[in-house]
Design an enzyme around this catalytic site. Structure first.
Site, short mmCIF file in Angstrom:
data_model
loop_
_atom_site.label_atom_id
_atom_site.label_comp_id
_atom_site.label_asym_id
_atom_site.label_seq_id
_atom_site.Cartn_x
_atom_site.Cartn_y
_atom_site.Cartn_z
N SER A 132 52.74 108.80 11.63
CA SER A 132 53.37 109.08 10.34
C SER A 132 53.72 107.75 9.68
O SER A 132 54.33 106.88 10.30
CB SER A 132 54.65 109.90 10.57
N GLY A 133 53.31 107.57 8.43
CA GLY A 133 53.56 106.32 7.72
C GLY A 133 52.41 105.34 7.79
O GLY A 133 52.49 104.24 7.24
N THR A 162 47.50 110.16 4.33
CA THR A 162 47.40 110.95 3.09
C THR A 162 46.72 110.13 1.99
O THR A 162 45.86 110.64 1.27
CB THR A 162 48.79 111.42 2.63
N ASN A 173 58.28 107.43 6.55
CA ASN A 173 57.31 107.58 5.47
C ASN A 173 57.95 108.34 4.32
O ASN A 173 58.52 109.41 4.52
CB ASN A 173 56.10 108.37 6.02
N SER A 206 55.60 111.89 3.75
CA SER A 206 55.01 112.31 5.02
C SER A 206 54.51 113.75 4.94
O SER A 206 55.24 114.65 4.54
CB SER A 206 56.06 112.20 6.13
N SER A 207 53.26 113.97 5.33
CA SER A 207 52.71 115.33 5.39
C SER A 207 53.38 116.05 6.56
O SER A 207 53.25 115.62 7.70
CB SER A 207 51.20 115.29 5.62
N GLY A 237 50.25 112.66 12.59
CA GLY A 237 49.92 111.73 13.67
C GLY A 237 50.78 111.99 14.90
O GLY A 237 51.75 112.74 14.87
N GLU A 291 53.58 111.73 17.49
CA GLU A 291 54.99 111.44 17.19
C GLU A 291 55.80 111.25 18.47
O GLU A 291 55.73 112.08 19.39
CB GLU A 291 55.60 112.57 16.35
#
Length: 752
Positions: free
Chosen positions: A110-111, A115, A160, A163-164, A390, A392
């Site tokens: 994430s980050g 995306t 992020n 973040s999705s 991603g 985590e």
């Protein structure tokens, strides 16, 4: 297009090595140093063969302009410096010209920029495919689906700002010419627990803040909302405002995107009414009220919020109020109604809010699919783009992280399998001898989680379905019995565990050794979240709504269609959808973008080597390089190879008139490169060691210097000769002029 001198993206720019397959020596330290060197010079893309490593710069770079699009259009993959456009172009041309369905797998923490990477891929393909009013409309709809899904499915997290919080896979469909026809979106596991509670420093989904910030006063009044974030219990206040994010402007963007995608005004308004209802559900509070039998029954403290929710959704207030106070359990011919205490009422309220929002999100995806799906039934070419959460590892990891990491475990498995498969297939296709490669197969970890009889998900389902008292602790006990000896599982309660001596760790957790590292999971909430139960009374109350959209979201609430069978658990649904995704991906030619975040501060110009090192390890990037180098480190089509190195041989310079392969054979023989260092494939030259390529590059560099000297010598000679002739010419003109003047003077004397 005029033939251009092939540039070496791998070596010419001298900012590190563009393709890490050519890195010498190859180890973790040199790999990270190479990425850092390139990052420091704004080179955020690096290759591992055909895999793109993308390091998030956390700022805008001038490398995505229309001119850049044209630079990479219809160019050889290695012809220019590494770029996400090169991969996008390669995938699109393979689809268009060779009828190979493609998938682009974008993975990372994430980050890390997943995306943004998916948007860049889609915008590049949209820019290079066909034009025309109908095609442009399809492209615009495909692109505009992104801001809608981001508003409802993304959130600001500590890692992020966008973040999705769901997995997204889009199949873009093309006709035989390569023009887009439409698309189909699949979504995976929306993190719906975020609706009712967010970790410190994080926000709820974007749409709540966008609506309150950007809606007109008239619309807010209609939705019975106030602009003040602090009025709503479901909105965390410590990070409600995000630097650099204009929620009001984003709300206008989303409304415009909904219109382009095909939402009518009444549909868009219905969606916002559901969002408002979810927001207001969080403000319903309960108090205990004692009954005659001594039991406490929950009662709503202030019925004003309930009244406004019912007005928004056209639900009978009495029906909804009762659903928050009682629960009806049906078994065959028997119905039993029990009162809810305050804790159960809050659980029911939050369960309703989460279900209402997640079902709305699924409806949005289906509604977008209706608009963007291909309108023709002819055979289509397909390019899939996967942008999924991603791996985590947080301080507290719960059911959501467990499911997300399971998905990443499956993606890593397919990455290894398809990378090896692709490498092997290329050698077979090119008639090159294949060398077997040993690698870590994470199938053992996937099996630990998904095995149908003794996998963790199966045991969790078993606990959820077992009658009697079931708790997170009983689930952990079962894990300890079945997985105690598994080499990738640990807990304080399992025998011979390394946990036993670690007194700092709680008993209510277990640890899994994933491919990406060890993750400690807090078992609290696993059973509830997997059950994902919504009391039937609430489903029936929603089905009775006069609000058409809400009614459609709860079909199981129809009394005429009561199904006493338990709905599938969250874990089993996700496992099935991941299996479907993997099957889909395996039918397509894979392309990989591995995203890396350089620091935890979301700041430009900072490269944390320890953080990057961790990501390199769990993404298996060095292993990927070794797989690529196990056979031949470098391969290139004959024509660009000859074009680049023909100057090194008198027979091929300046022009070679025969087949490109014959020219390369002549060239390599002339240079006396050992035959064990290369192999000739059907369409490519395969070079075993990077040093051979570096040797070619050194020779080429020296030859370029020699040619430059020769050109300078010829130019200087030409310049001197030209100057001499010019001066000589001027002198002749001067003498001629003098002769003319003398003649004129003489003529004048004669006349006299």
């Amino acid at each position: 297009m005029a033939k251009k001198e092939v540039k070496s993206s791998l070596l010419d720019n001298m900012i590190g090595v563009g393709d890490t397959v050519l890195l010498e020596p190859l180890n973790e330290e040199t790999f990270i140093d190479n990425l850092k060197k390139r990052f420091d010079h704004n080179e955020i893309y690096t290759y591992i063969g055909s895999v793109v490593i993308s390091v998030n710069p956390y700022r805008s770079l001038p490398i995505y302009s229309p001119e850049k699009v044209e630079d990479y259009r219809n160019r050889n993959f290695y012809e220019l410096s590494p770029h996400i456009f090169a991969l996008s172009d390669e995938a699109y041309r393979s689809l268009r010209d060779q009828d190979k369905d493609q998938c682009i797998l974008i993975t990372g923490e994430s980050g890390a920029g997943k995306t943004e990477a998916s948007k860049l891929v889609m915008s590049y393909v949209a820019a290079v495919c066909g034009k025309g009013a109908e095609v442009n409309q399809v492209k615009e709809q495909l692109l505009q689906s992104t801001p809608v899904l981001e508003a409802f499915g993304n959130a600001k997290t500590v890692r992020n700002d966008n973040s999705s919080r769901f997995g997204k896979y889009m199949d873009i469909e093309f006709d035989f010419k390569g023009d887009p026809l439409g698309g189909v979106i699949s979504n995976y596991l929306l993190e719906k627990s975020r609706v009712v509670k967010q970790p410190r420093g994080e926000r709820n989904f974007h749409v709540f803040y966008q609506l309150l910030s950007g809606a007109s006063e008239e619309l807010l009044h209609k939705l019975k909302l106030e602009r003040d974030f602090s009025r709503y219990n479901y909105l965390s206040l410590d990070s409600a405002k995000v630097n650099g994010v204009d929620d009001a402007a984003n709300f206008r963007t989303v409304r415009n995107a909904m219109q382009i995608v095909g939402f009518s005004d009444p549909e868009a308004e219905s969606v916002l009414e559901v969002v408002a209802a979810v927001l207001k559900l969080g403000n319903i509070e309960f108090k205990p009220e004692s009954r005659m039998n001594g039991l406490d029954e929950s009662k709503i403290k202030d019925k004003n919020e309930l009244k406004e929710i019912c007005e928004l959704t056209s639900i009978d207030q009495v029906v909804l109020e009762r659903a928050f106070s009682f629960r009806t359990v049906e078994a065959k011919q028997e119905k039993v109604s029990t009162t809810l205490n305050v804790a159960q009422a809050y659980y029911a309220r939050d369960a309703l809010a989460k279900n209402l929002y997640s079902r709305l999100f699924s409806w949005l995806v289906n509604r977008i699919n209706e608009s963007i799906k291909a309108q023709t039934k002819v055979r289509k070419k397909v390019m899939g783009v996967l942008d999924i959460y991603g791996f985590e590892i947080f301080e507290d990891n719960s059911f959501e992280q467990f499911i997300i990491n399971y998905c990443n475990e499956k993606l890593q498995q397919i990455f290894i399998e398809l990378t090896l498969k692709e490498e092997q297939e290329e050698y077979i296709r090119e008639d090159i001898e294949w060398t077997h490669i040993d690698y870590f197969n994470n199938a053992i970890i996937c099996d630990l989680i998904e095995n149908n009889t003794n996998g963790i998900l199966a045991m969790l389902d078993e606990e959820c379905l077992r009658p009697g008292t079931v708790t997170d602790e009983t689930f952990l006990e079962k894990l300890n019995q079945v997985c105690a000896t598994h080499q990738h599982f640990e807990s304080r309660m399992s025998k011979c565990s390394r946990f036993l001596n670690d007194t700092t760790l709680p008993h209510s957790c277990f640890r899994i050794q994933h491919y990406a590292g060890k993750v400690l999971y807090q078992v609290e909430g696993f059973v509830d979240k997997n059950n994902d139960l919504l009391y039937r009374d609430l489903s029936q109350a929603m089905w009775k709504a006069g609000h058409a959209l809400i009614k459609s979201l709860f079909p199981e609430g129809n009394p005429a269609k009561v199904n006493l069978k338990r709905p599938p658990t969250a874990g089993s649904q996700f496992k099935a959808s991941v299996a479907t995704l993997m099957k889909n991906l395996q039918t397509k030619n894979p392309n990989y973008i591995r995203c890396i975040k350089p620091n935890d501060k979301k700041a430009a110009h900072i490269f944390s080597e320890s953080l990057v090192c961790h990501q390199i390890r769990y993404l298996g990037l060095l292993e990927n390089v070794r797989v690529r180098r196990a056979g031949y480190a470098f391969r290139q089509a004959y024509e660009p190879c000859l074009e680049r190195y023909k100057m090194l041989c008198k027979q091929t310079w300046p022009h070679w008139k025969g087949p490109a392969r014959s020219g390369v054979e002549v060239l390599f023989n002339e240079l006396e490169i050992p035959v064990e260092e290369y192999s000739f494939g059907r369409s490519k030259i395969f070079i075993r060691n990077p040093r051979t390529l570096f040797q070619l590059e050194d020779l080429r560099k020296q030859r370029l210097e020699d040619l430059a000297t020769l050109i300078q010598k010829i130019y200087r000679g030409w310049k001197c000769r030209t100057h001499f002739l010019l001066m000589k010419g001027l002198n002749d003109i001067f003498e001629a002029q003098k002769a003319i003047e003398w003649h004129e003077d003489y003529k004048d004397d004669d006349d006299k």
